[in-house]
Design an enzyme around this catalytic site. Structure first.
Site, PDB file in Angstrom:
ATOM      1  N   LYS A   1       0.828  -1.217   0.000  1.00 59.70           N
ATOM      2  CA  LYS A   1       0.000   0.000   0.000  1.00 59.70           C
ATOM      3  C   LYS A   1       0.859   1.263   0.000  1.00 59.70           C
ATOM      4  CE  LYS A   1      -4.190  -1.850   2.102  1.00 59.70           C
ATOM      5  NZ  LYS A   1      -5.149  -1.752   3.207  1.00 59.70           N
TER       6      LYS A   1
ATOM      7  N   LYS B   1      -5.082 -10.781  -5.633  1.00 59.74           N
ATOM      8  CA  LYS B   1      -6.321 -11.015  -4.882  1.00 59.74           C
ATOM      9  C   LYS B   1      -7.388  -9.973  -5.239  1.00 59.74           C
ATOM     10  CE  LYS B   1      -5.516  -8.297  -0.823  1.00 59.74           C
ATOM     11  NZ  LYS B   1      -5.717  -7.980   0.532  1.00 59.74           N
TER      12      LYS B   1
ATOM     13  N   LYS C   1     -10.698  -4.284  -2.509  1.00 60.43           N
ATOM     14  CA  LYS C   1     -11.474  -3.044  -2.546  1.00 60.43           C
ATOM     15  C   LYS C   1     -10.668  -1.915  -3.166  1.00 60.43           C
ATOM     16  CE  LYS C   1     -13.078  -4.059   1.913  1.00 60.43           C
ATOM     17  NZ  LYS C   1     -13.058  -3.740   3.321  1.00 60.43           N
TER      18      LYS C   1
END
Ligand code: TYM
Length: 336
Positions: A113, A199, A202
């Site tokens: 991230k 994966k 969101k």
């Protein structure tokens, strides 16, 4: 007999998707029969990446409603909002001062991230697993049911608990209960529809990469139609050269509630043109009752508020005991 406890949570950022449902919520539904379940909305975690203050509260309510719409029974499970209990942030601070920085710097999710956010990476993003450890250890769960991507965070939670037990507890009375992760193989890694090696997430900018639980039937059918596939004829599981094939078969298996062997036999000689409509159909059928119930619940704010108020009270009665025990062990005075 005292029931064993489970605890888990989901961040209220964006819509929940099939990965959240199959990797987490569906397992909670099975477990709530047997275990004392504590399930929460991780809204303090939701601001570790840029967020919209106008949506945070509404999104948090929607996740609560989604838990119930999926089958979590509020009469059995304790459902609550993380930020409604100050114990989470308070214990996280205490843990912060006792956790080595280098334990956090090696967290895979942080590294992934952080790359996306460049210079705007917050301390919260780095510190997130410490807050998660506080979320968990406050409630002394036996098991923490999550998807595969949370494995490293649970290892860190166990490391923090063991470290505090070593430094401030005793063999006879450990300060913190060390929980076990529960990662069920089926559903633990639901992959993106655009790339079977990544994966479903969101935070993926492409909506096409995931199925949201509130996607209407025509959107689901369209996304499945466009899902990435390959040129092979015949469909089979577990081929590393065919990650998309494995993922889509796996989704079909989980949503149609069939065994792996039954799906393998049914689809062995199918082409994508035959398989995709079946998968789309199975998905629409599985999600329809959830969507109907979600719409009803979203229209009954008073009911949801009641559940969350009760949940907060029950959660506080457990969390505050742990927090006080840790503060005592660290030498704090109690308020007079
Ligand atoms: P979050 O909100 O990213 O995901 C919530 C749950 O969904 C699972 N999950 C998946 N499972 C299978 N395939 C996928 N593609 C997929 N994507 C997500 C996650 O493993 C998770 O179980 N840090 C947590 C929230 C949290 C938490 C906690 C969880 C905060 N405190 C304490 C457990 C205990 C998170 O961001 O999950």
């Amino acid at each position: 007999m005292v029931r064993q406890r489970i605890l888990s949570g989901i961040q209220p950022t964006g819509n929940l998707h099939l990965g959240n449902y199959l990797g987490a919520i569906r397992n909670w539904i099975d477990l709530q029969q047997e275990y004392d379940a504590f399930l929460f909305m991780a809204d303090l975690h939701a601001i570790t990446v840029p967020h919209d203050p106008r949506r945070l509260a509404a999104d948090t309510y929607k996740v609560a409603a989604t838990y119930i719409a999926c089958g979590i029974d509020p009469a059995r499970a304790t459902i609550f909002v993380q930020s409604h209990l100050s114990a989470h942030a308070e214990l996280a601070w205490l843990f912060n001062c006792l956790t080595p920085l280098n334990w956090l710097e090696r967290m895979i999710q942080f590294k992934e991230k952080a790359v996306k956010q460049g210079e705007n990476v917050s301390i919260g993003l780095l510190d997130y697993p410490v807050l998660q450890a506080a979320d968990i250890l406050l409630y002394e769960p036996d098991l923490v049911p999550v998807g595969e991507d949370q494995k490293q965070h649970l290892e860190l939670t166990r490391d923090i608990a063991n470290r505090l037990n070593f430094q401030y507890g005793s063999q006879e009375s450990p300060l913190l209960k060390v929980p076990e992760p529960l990662i069920r193989e089926a559903g633990a890694r639901v992959m993106s529809l655009s790339d079977g090696t990544r994966k479903m997430s969101k935070s993926d900018p492409s909506e096409q990469s995931r199925i949201d639980l509130s996607d209407p039937p025509e959107v689901i059918i369209k996304k499945i139609k466009r899902a990435k596939t390959d040129q092979e004829r015949g469909l089979w599981f577990d081929d590393p050269a065919r990650p998309e094939c494995h993922n889509l078969l796996n989704l079909y298996m989980l949503l149609s509630q069939q065994s792996k062997a039954a799906v393998a036999a049914e689809c062995a000689s199918m082409g994508w043109g035959q398989f995709k409509p079946r998968l789309g159909e199975a998905m629409v059928t599985a999600l329809a009752p959830i969507q109907t119930r979600l719409a009803e619940l979203m229209g009954d704010r008073t009911y949801l508020e009641g559940i969350l108020r009760q949940g907060r009270e029950k959660a506080a009665s457990v969390a505050n005991v742990t927090l006080t025990r840790v503060k005592d062990a660290l030498g704090y005075s109690r308020p007079l």
